[in-house]
Scaffold this motif. Structure first.
Motif, mmCIF file in Angstrom:
data_model
loop_
_atom_site.group_PDB
_atom_site.id
_atom_site.type_symbol
_atom_site.label_atom_id
_atom_site.label_comp_id
_atom_site.label_asym_id
_atom_site.label_seq_id
_atom_site.Cartn_x
_atom_site.Cartn_y
_atom_site.Cartn_z
ATOM 1 N N GLN A 1 0.789 -1.057 0.057
ATOM 2 C CA GLN A 1 -0.022 0.080 -0.040
ATOM 3 C C GLN A 1 0.973 1.145 0.000
ATOM 4 O OE1 GLN A 1 -2.669 -0.233 3.215
ATOM 5 N NE2 GLN A 1 -3.898 -2.142 2.338
ATOM 6 N N LYS A 2 0.383 2.427 -0.519
ATOM 7 C CA LYS A 2 1.240 3.577 -0.794
ATOM 8 C C LYS A 2 1.582 4.315 0.613
ATOM 9 C CE LYS A 2 -0.886 5.030 -5.130
ATOM 10 N NZ LYS A 2 -1.665 6.210 -5.773
ATOM 11 N N GLU A 3 1.066 4.307 1.537
ATOM 12 C CA GLU A 3 1.445 4.630 2.663
ATOM 13 C C GLU A 3 2.618 4.016 3.399
ATOM 14 O OE1 GLU A 3 -2.482 2.427 3.896
ATOM 15 O OE2 GLU A 3 -1.759 3.226 2.155
ATOM 16 N N ASN A 4 3.123 2.711 2.787
ATOM 17 C CA ASN A 4 4.152 1.886 3.383
ATOM 18 C C ASN A 4 5.359 2.109 2.305
ATOM 19 O OD1 ASN A 4 2.879 0.682 5.524
ATOM 20 N ND2 ASN A 4 1.641 -0.749 4.312
ATOM 21 N N ALA A 5 5.325 2.903 1.547
ATOM 22 C CA ALA A 5 6.512 3.002 0.774
ATOM 23 C C ALA A 5 7.674 3.300 1.163
ATOM 24 C CB ALA A 5 6.212 4.432 -0.296
ATOM 25 N N ASP A 6 7.847 4.348 2.397
ATOM 26 C CA ASP A 6 8.769 4.384 3.208
ATOM 27 C C ASP A 6 9.371 3.068 3.848
ATOM 28 O OD1 ASP A 6 9.091 7.058 2.114
ATOM 29 O OD2 ASP A 6 8.223 7.838 3.929
ATOM 30 N N ARG A 7 8.560 2.611 4.508
ATOM 31 C CA ARG A 7 8.872 1.387 5.134
ATOM 32 C C ARG A 7 9.211 0.199 4.116
ATOM 33 N NH1 ARG A 7 6.472 -1.538 9.372
ATOM 34 N NH2 ARG A 7 8.058 -3.185 10.169
ATOM 35 N N LEU A 8 8.693 0.178 2.968
ATOM 36 C CA LEU A 8 9.131 -0.697 2.151
ATOM 37 C C LEU A 8 10.898 -0.707 1.766
ATOM 38 C CD1 LEU A 8 7.937 -3.047 0.186
ATOM 39 C CD2 LEU A 8 7.749 -1.446 -1.594
ATOM 40 N N LYS A 9 11.177 0.431 1.853
ATOM 41 C CA LYS A 9 12.611 0.921 1.428
ATOM 42 C C LYS A 9 13.636 0.495 2.339
ATOM 43 C CE LYS A 9 11.426 4.977 -1.240
ATOM 44 N NZ LYS A 9 11.249 6.404 -1.296
ATOM 45 N N GLN A 10 13.157 0.275 3.563
ATOM 46 C CA GLN A 10 13.909 -0.201 4.825
ATOM 47 C C GLN A 10 13.925 -1.663 5.223
ATOM 48 O OE1 GLN A 10 11.952 1.534 8.254
ATOM 49 N NE2 GLN A 10 12.058 3.577 7.501
ATOM 50 N N LEU A 11 13.068 -2.550 4.071
ATOM 51 C CA LEU A 11 13.054 -4.054 4.373
ATOM 52 C C LEU A 11 14.110 -4.375 3.338
ATOM 53 C CD1 LEU A 11 9.209 -4.453 4.712
ATOM 54 C CD2 LEU A 11 11.069 -4.610 6.604
ATOM 55 N N GLU A 12 14.659 -5.491 3.863
ATOM 56 C CA GLU A 12 15.736 -6.377 2.748
ATOM 57 C C GLU A 12 14.715 -6.949 1.722
ATOM 58 O OE1 GLU A 12 19.315 -9.596 2.936
ATOM 59 O OE2 GLU A 12 18.353 -9.002 4.708
ATOM 60 N N GLN A 13 15.238 -7.211 0.484
ATOM 61 C CA GLN A 13 14.453 -7.840 -0.370
ATOM 62 C C GLN A 13 15.031 -9.241 -0.861
ATOM 63 O OE1 GLN A 13 12.080 -6.058 -2.417
ATOM 64 N NE2 GLN A 13 12.234 -4.788 -0.483
ATOM 65 N N LEU A 14 14.175 -10.180 -1.208
ATOM 66 C CA LEU A 14 14.627 -11.654 -1.453
ATOM 67 C C LEU A 14 15.331 -11.440 -2.872
ATOM 68 C CD1 LEU A 14 11.483 -13.659 -0.926
ATOM 69 C CD2 LEU A 14 13.541 -13.736 0.510
ATOM 70 N N PRO A 15 16.373 -12.153 -3.285
ATOM 71 C CA PRO A 15 17.199 -12.312 -4.343
ATOM 72 C C PRO A 15 16.093 -12.323 -5.622
ATOM 73 C CG PRO A 15 18.062 -14.116 -2.686
ATOM 74 C CD PRO A 15 16.703 -13.587 -2.213
ATOM 75 N N ASP A 16 16.608 -11.841 -6.747
ATOM 76 C CA ASP A 16 16.157 -11.706 -7.761
ATOM 77 C C ASP A 16 16.384 -12.920 -9.014
ATOM 78 O OD1 ASP A 16 18.556 -10.811 -8.479
ATOM 79 O OD2 ASP A 16 17.363 -8.893 -9.521
ATOM 80 N N SER A 17 17.438 -13.725 -8.644
ATOM 81 C CA SER A 17 17.938 -14.611 -9.369
ATOM 82 C C SER A 17 18.804 -15.850 -8.917
ATOM 83 C CB SER A 17 19.043 -14.051 -10.337
ATOM 84 O OG SER A 17 20.121 -13.462 -9.754
ATOM 85 N N CYS A 18 19.028 -16.888 -9.458
ATOM 86 C CA CYS A 18 19.695 -17.958 -8.593
ATOM 87 C C CYS A 18 21.124 -17.395 -8.520
ATOM 88 C CB CYS A 18 19.879 -19.049 -9.778
ATOM 89 S SG CYS A 18 18.425 -20.061 -9.964
ATOM 90 N N ALA A 19 21.777 -16.629 -9.237
ATOM 91 C CA ALA A 19 23.062 -16.023 -9.045
ATOM 92 C C ALA A 19 23.279 -15.573 -7.864
ATOM 93 C CB ALA A 19 23.631 -15.400 -10.132
ATOM 94 N N ALA A 20 22.078 -14.271 -7.456
ATOM 95 C CA ALA A 20 21.864 -13.864 -6.193
ATOM 96 C C ALA A 20 21.623 -14.520 -4.993
ATOM 97 C CB ALA A 20 20.886 -12.662 -6.263
ATOM 98 N N SER A 21 21.048 -15.496 -5.475
ATOM 99 C CA SER A 21 20.848 -16.500 -4.124
ATOM 100 C C SER A 21 22.030 -17.283 -3.848
ATOM 101 C CB SER A 21 19.919 -17.506 -4.661
ATOM 102 O OG SER A 21 19.555 -18.672 -3.588
ATOM 103 N N ALA A 22 22.864 -17.516 -4.711
ATOM 104 C CA ALA A 22 24.207 -18.174 -4.358
ATOM 105 C C ALA A 22 25.009 -17.115 -3.799
ATOM 106 C CB ALA A 22 24.912 -18.609 -5.653
#
Length: 503
Positions: free
Chosen positions: A424-445
């Motif tokens: 939700q839009k009101e969580n945009a700033d909070r979203l930036k503070q959270l770690e993201q899951l990898p976007d590829s097998c290479a990043a997962s490695a």
């Protein structure tokens, strides 16, 4: 109090009923007696290999002595053909049947008993690098460190592909819990469930899932079969057998079946969510006074910290990362919450209200004295059907143990808790503070390399296995593949076809 008779009287497994005891109490003598009295002609050994599929070794029973020999001594197999970390020069392994897994094979033309097997090395010791043994070590170390038992269960999502009959078309991407005739493969699913239960699977329920669409004269219907929580090693065995059952019955029906995480753009992908609970003295430790316990929050914090590297075991091919994108009920942000399907780790709705809903719905019923705390779990939502099931559950056991030992676990849990939809839009700033899951097998490695020391603690994961997992993930060369595939439909189709029958 539940008696032995009550545990087996309604059990669908023929061998359990025959022996009159729970599956985990079955002995070699029980198996031999069943085979002898029921006219069983063959025995199959099955065991998981590196590709995540069950392999099979067939035996014709030609004498009681031979039957006793194979059940006692097992048989040799070529480990180099099953695992990449085993060299051809020293490849002989033993496979020994686990009697608790015995079932009557529903697909064999001749009367056949099938059992899952454990691997042993040339010295007669459990094969240290086999996925099953790693899970066993992870659960042992979890119990040793915490005094609790680690239990788990999976949700198997899969697509059934069948000819389009052109009648009672379901609403696109609105198949959740749909009934016949708008859902066409419900009978197939219930027959699968019956066979899985006969093979020892502890099933919670089955239903139609969100995904459904028509393409090229074929209907694609998404289904789910969910299990009950049991000790993690048994949970992994049940998921392996369930996938084998669904594929075999699909073959008999003339259906194609896939557990692939993504099969086309814009349609729901398939996950394999894992629910967990921790037990001590028969009590679920996930609740305290009707609320989520600090024990559960600490375990969640451990999974939060290791979430990026857990993808190495739960999301093992490039199409896994086509599913892990925003706004499609698949997680991308490393956070947790209650009853919130946009988070990575969800605390499902629990029966903690203190009210008897059954008596309200059924006025003739007297209030029941039922311990509903046993139903509370936490759910990891990132894994999919490409997962190495044993290594994934071992990784989750390690992560939960890590959280329980982590000094600032409760602070981590508080910092990463999300109470509403994170997108939700009101969580945009909070979203930036959270770690993201990898976007590829290479990043997962890369994530696995950074966190490998935690998995290697107490000798649970071997360095050689971690090296092998990293090499496998990097072999795809997919660092920028997701962005390229989004703009290239043909590339997406090629990758989907390549990984269609993963896991």
């Amino acid at each position: 109090m539940e008696t032995t008779n009550s545990k087996v009287s309604m059990c669908p497994n023929e061998i359990v009923k025959f022996a009159g005891k729970p599956a985990n109490e079955l002995t070699k003598a029980d198996i031999i007696k069943f085979i002898d009295e029921k006219g069983i002609e063959m025995v199959n050994f099955m065991y998981p290999a590196h590709d995540g599929r069950l392999k099979t070794l067939n035996f014709v029973i030609n004498s009681r002595e031979y039957l006793e020999t194979i059940l006692t001594c097992g048989e040799r197999v070529d480990g180099s053909s099953l695992f990449p970390f085993i060299q051809a020069g020293s490849s002989d392994l033993y496979v020994l049947p686990k009697f608790r897994t015995a079932f009557v094979d529903p697909f064999a033309k001749l009367p056949t008993v099938t059992m899952l097997c454990s691997y042993f090395d040339k010295d007669g010791k459990p094969l240290e690098s086999s996925p099953e043994q790693i899970l066993r070590k992870a659960c042992k170390m979890f119990n040793y460190s915490t005094g609790m038992t680690f239990q788990a269960m999976g949700e198997l999502e899969y697509y059934v592909i069948a000819p389009d009959m052109g009648t009672f078309n379901a609403t696109d991407q609105r198949g959740y819990h749909e009934s016949a005739p708008f859902a066409k493969t419900g009978e197939f699913r219930t027959e699968c469930m019956a066979y899985i239960a006969q093979a020892g699977g502890q099933i919670k329920y089955g239903h139609s899932e969100v995904g459904n669409f028509t393409l090229g004269g074929l209907t694609y219907e998404q289904n789910e079969i969910e299990f009950l929580p049991v000790d993690a090693e048994e949970a992994a065995d049940q998921l392996m057998v369930a996938k084998w059952v669904i594929r075999n019955l699909g073959h008999e029906y003339g259906y194609n079946v896939t557990f692939a995480p993504k099969i086309t753009v814009g349609k729901a992908g398939s996950g394999m969510h894992i629910h967990m609970r921790m037990m001590k003295d028969g009590k679920n430790q996930m609740l305290d006074g009707g609320k989520l316990s600090d024990t559960a929050k600490r375990a969640i914090a451990g999974m939060i910290e290791l979430a990026p590297s857990l993808t190495a075991f739960g999301n093992t091919n490039p199409t896994s990362y086509f599913r892990l994108v925003p706004h499609q009920e698949a997680p991308t942000n490393v956070c947790w919450g209650d009853c919130n399907r946009s988070v990575l780790i969800r605390v499902p709705l629990g029966w903690t209200q203190g009210t008897d809903m059954s008596a309200t719905a059924n006025p003739l019923e007297k209030p029941a004295d039922f311990d509903t705390s046993q139903k509370q779990t936490v759910e990891m939502r990132s894994p999919d059907g490409s997962a190495n099931i044993y290594l994934l559950m071992a990784g989750l056991a390690v992560a939960c143990r890590h959280g329980l030992e982590k000094a600032d676990a409760l602070e981590v849990a508080e910092r990463t808790y999300v109470s509403v939809n994170i997108h939700q839009k009101e969580n945009a700033d909070r979203l930036k503070q959270l770690e993201q899951l990898p976007d590829s097998c290479a990043a997962s490695a890369d994530c696995l390399e950074r966190q490998r020391g935690i998995y290697e603690e107490l000798g649970v994961f071997s360095p050689q296995l971690i090296d092998g997992m990293e090499a496998h993930l990097r072999s795809f060369g997919d660092a920028d593949l997701r962005s390229r595939a989004e703009a290239d439909t043909k590339l997406m189709e090629k990758l989907v076809a390549e990984h269609f029958h993963c896991g």
